[in-house]
Enzyme design. Structure first.
Site, PDB file in Angstrom:
ATOM      1  N   TYR A  16       0.810  -1.225   0.000  1.00  0.00           N
ATOM      2  CA  TYR A  16       0.000   0.000   0.000  1.00  0.00           C
ATOM      3  C   TYR A  16       0.843   1.275   0.000  1.00  0.00           C
ATOM      4  O   TYR A  16       0.308   2.366  -0.164  1.00  0.00           O
ATOM      5  CB  TYR A  16      -0.918   0.035   1.229  1.00  0.00           C
ATOM      6  N   HIS A  21      -4.120   6.436  -1.247  1.00  0.00           N
ATOM      7  CA  HIS A  21      -4.696   6.480   0.101  1.00  0.00           C
ATOM      8  C   HIS A  21      -3.634   6.765   1.162  1.00  0.00           C
ATOM      9  O   HIS A  21      -3.961   7.125   2.287  1.00  0.00           O
ATOM     10  CB  HIS A  21      -5.386   5.144   0.387  1.00  0.00           C
ATOM     11  N   ASN A  69      -9.371   2.072   8.217  1.00  0.00           N
ATOM     12  CA  ASN A  69     -10.665   2.215   8.885  1.00  0.00           C
ATOM     13  C   ASN A  69     -10.577   2.041  10.403  1.00  0.00           C
ATOM     14  O   ASN A  69     -11.582   2.141  11.091  1.00  0.00           O
ATOM     15  CB  ASN A  69     -11.688   1.234   8.291  1.00  0.00           C
ATOM     16  N   ASN A 115     -12.826   6.715   5.360  1.00  0.00           N
ATOM     17  CA  ASN A 115     -12.931   5.790   6.492  1.00  0.00           C
ATOM     18  C   ASN A 115     -11.962   6.094   7.628  1.00  0.00           C
ATOM     19  O   ASN A 115     -12.256   5.825   8.791  1.00  0.00           O
ATOM     20  CB  ASN A 115     -12.739   4.344   6.024  1.00  0.00           C
TER      21      ASN A 115
END
EC number: 3.1.1.29
Length: 194
Positions: A16, A21, A69, A115
């Site tokens: 990631y 994000h 989240n 989130n």
């Protein structure tokens, strides 16, 4: 009023690291580099932490190692431990509603479907009144494509714009801590990477 905790939102893990994000973490990583204050994993805060001193202001840095989240778990743990109020927290996050190359400061407001912000608001006792640094990543144009978009890597041309905005945001954060939010906001909000 000053900032005592700066948080960069991200998903953990190498897969990631380069995704849109994780833009918030890119910004905190840059601050840590600039102040030669390497981030170290600290289990009790569920994240990587460091501490910088900006013009006499003692500021903690945090990149949660929870998934996005669950970011509030890390933020609340650190804020509670160091008795940091919501309005002394700056949360950096990717922003779909701004184009790449643009960044904006904001106090309070909703979560806009993000989130990470949603969980932080919840874990701070439903208090949305913390500062945000909104790092523009653009929008895929179709809300059904948002998840794939934020978890995707930007093309080189967009990455360059985002990196420039992150760099300017880091400079403006220093200005905020030295000369106040108004001056920092005026400078950041007039910036657009080319």
């Amino acid at each position: 009023m000053t900032i005592k905790l700066i948080v960069g939102l991200a998903n953990p893990g190498a897969e990631y690291a380069a995704t849109r994000h994780n833009a918030g973490a890119w910004y905190v990583d840059l601050l840590a580099d600039r102040f030669r204050a390497p981030l170290k994993e600290e289990a009790k805060f569920f994240g990587y932490t460091s501490r910088i001193n900006v013009n006499g202001n003692d500021v903690r840095l945090l990149v949660p190692t929870t998934f996005m989240n669950l970011s509030g778990k890390a933020v609340a743990a650190m804020a509670t431990f160091y008795r940091i109020a919501p309005d002394e927290i700056l949360v950096a996050h990717d922003e779909l509603d701004l184009p790449p190359g643009v960044a904006k400061f904001k106090l309070g407001g909703g979560h806009g479907g993000h989130n990470g912000l949603k969980d932080i608001i919840s874990k701070l006792g439903n208090n949305p009144n913390f500062h945000r640094l909104r790092l523009g990543i653009g929008h895929p144009g179709d809300k059904n494509k948002v998840v794939g978009f934020v978890l995707g890597k930007p093309p080189v041309s967009e990455q360059k714009l985002i990196d420039e905005a992150v760099d300017e945001a880091a400079r403006c954060t220093e200005i905020w801590l030295q000369d106040g939010l108004t001056k920092a906001t005026n400078r950041l909000h007039s910036f657009k990477a080319q």
